[in-house]
Design an enzyme around this catalytic site. Structure first.
Site, PDB file in Angstrom:
ATOM      1  CB  SER A 145       3.844 -48.646 -49.344  1.00  0.00           C
ATOM      2  OG  SER A 145       2.479 -48.958 -49.320  1.00  0.00           O
ATOM      3  CE1 TYR A 158       1.659 -43.602 -48.859  1.00  0.00           C
ATOM      4  CE2 TYR A 158       0.964 -45.813 -49.456  1.00  0.00           C
ATOM      5  CZ  TYR A 158       1.626 -44.961 -48.600  1.00  0.00           C
ATOM      6  OH  TYR A 158       2.270 -45.458 -47.486  1.00  0.00           O
TER       7      TYR A 158
END
Ligand code: NAP
Ligand code: GCO
Length: 265
Positions: A145, A158
């Site tokens: 990510s 996250y």
């Protein structure tokens, strides 16, 4: 030496690939010749996925499996090996996000994100590596990510998981590169999927969501990316053409990480 991007004769397992980025990557790999296997957490999603692959002309094999559950993962990998073929390519795609300010987040919520986004890629990779070693080749692609590099408000768990996934990628490369196993990551930018839909919702007055405008201003391409745009990079990292690429994170972000962002007018 010829350049070989073909996945002919290879079997790819893409986790959490009934829709979204996983579906787009698996579809791209199928077009490059791979046999596709995917899993999802619910039967209903697997059925939807199989129908969507069928519509795209792909004969995919779907399994119900929670990737955080080691027993279920080992059972699924054994079944795939018996019913389809041993796995040559693994894409650790299944993931979740919880957007909660860190001081409001419970430890249980934090652990749940780490469990799906970091522990599960460890569990699934561990389940496929021994057979890759035996057969003398293997490709593992971890879906990382922007948050493998950057932080932002509300995504502490996250970001911690995706940062950890970047280092798990480098460690799998370090430990198993000698067996002709390549483990790389793809770091998508901001992609139009259900996961990011809340960040793109139109406001009551019809204007763009402020986060939507922010991402467009932060991306040199000046747009969100489509899941299909991740298929080419994934096929490259799954093919023999990338055999010398190992432990690398390929950011497919429309240039976000290279850019300071558009100046306010
Ligand atoms: P998505 O639309 O939410 O799809 C994720 C899939 O994983 C869903 O099918 C989900 O099932 C499944 N899943 C969740 N937990 C699971 C579990 N325990 N076991 C098996 N399957 C599970 O996400 P996406 O946007 O396509 O993202 C795919 C990956 O790319 C994720 O790792 C995400 O973090 C990463 N990523 C996304 C973006 C983006 O902008 N969209 C950017 C960078 C990275 P349910 O529907 O039941 O939850
Ligand atoms: C968020 C987003 C991101 C993206 C992606 C960025 O809330 O900021 O959901 O984290 O999904 O991972 O690369």
């Amino acid at each position: 030496m010829s350049v070989n991007f073909s996945l002919e004769g290879k079997t790819a397992l893409v986790t959490g690939a009934s829709y979204g980025i996983g579906f787009a990557i698996a579809s791209g790999m199928a077009k490059a010749g791979a046999k596709i296997v995917f899993n999802d957490i619910k039967q209903e999603l697997v059925d939807k996925g199989i129908a969507a692959y069928k519509e795209a002309g792909i004969d995919a094999h779907g399994y119900v499996c929670d990737v955080t559950n080691e027993e279920q993962v080992n059972e699924m990998v054994a079944k795939i090996t018996k019913e389809v073929a041993p796995i040559d390519i693994l894409v650790n795609n299944a993931g979740i996000i919880k957007r909660i300010p860190m001081c409001d987040m419970t430890a249980a919520e934090f652990r749940q994100v780490i469990d799906v986004d970091l522990n599960a890629p460890f569990i699934v990779s561990k389940a496929v590596i021994p057979s890759m070693i035996e057969r003398g080749h293997g490709k593992i692609i971890n879906i990382c990510s922007m948050m493998s590099e950057l932080g932002r408000e509300t995504v502490s768990a996250y970001a911690a998981a995706k940062g950890g996934l970047k280092m798990l990628t480098r460690n799998i490369c370090s430990e198993y590169g000698k067996y002709n196993i390549q483990c790389n990551g793809i770091g998508p930018g901001y992609i139009e999927t259900p996961q990011t839909a809340p960040l793109r919702e139109r406001q009551a007055d019809g204007s763009r969501h402020p986060f939507d405008s922010f991402i467009v201003a932060k991306t040199p391409a000046e747009r969100w990316l489509k899941p299909e745009e991740l298929a080419g990079p994934a096929v490259f990292l799954a093919s023999e053409a990338s055999d010398a690429v190992n432990g690398h994170i390929l950011y497919v972000d429309g240039g976000i990480l290279a850019y300071i962002g558009k100046q306010p007018q």
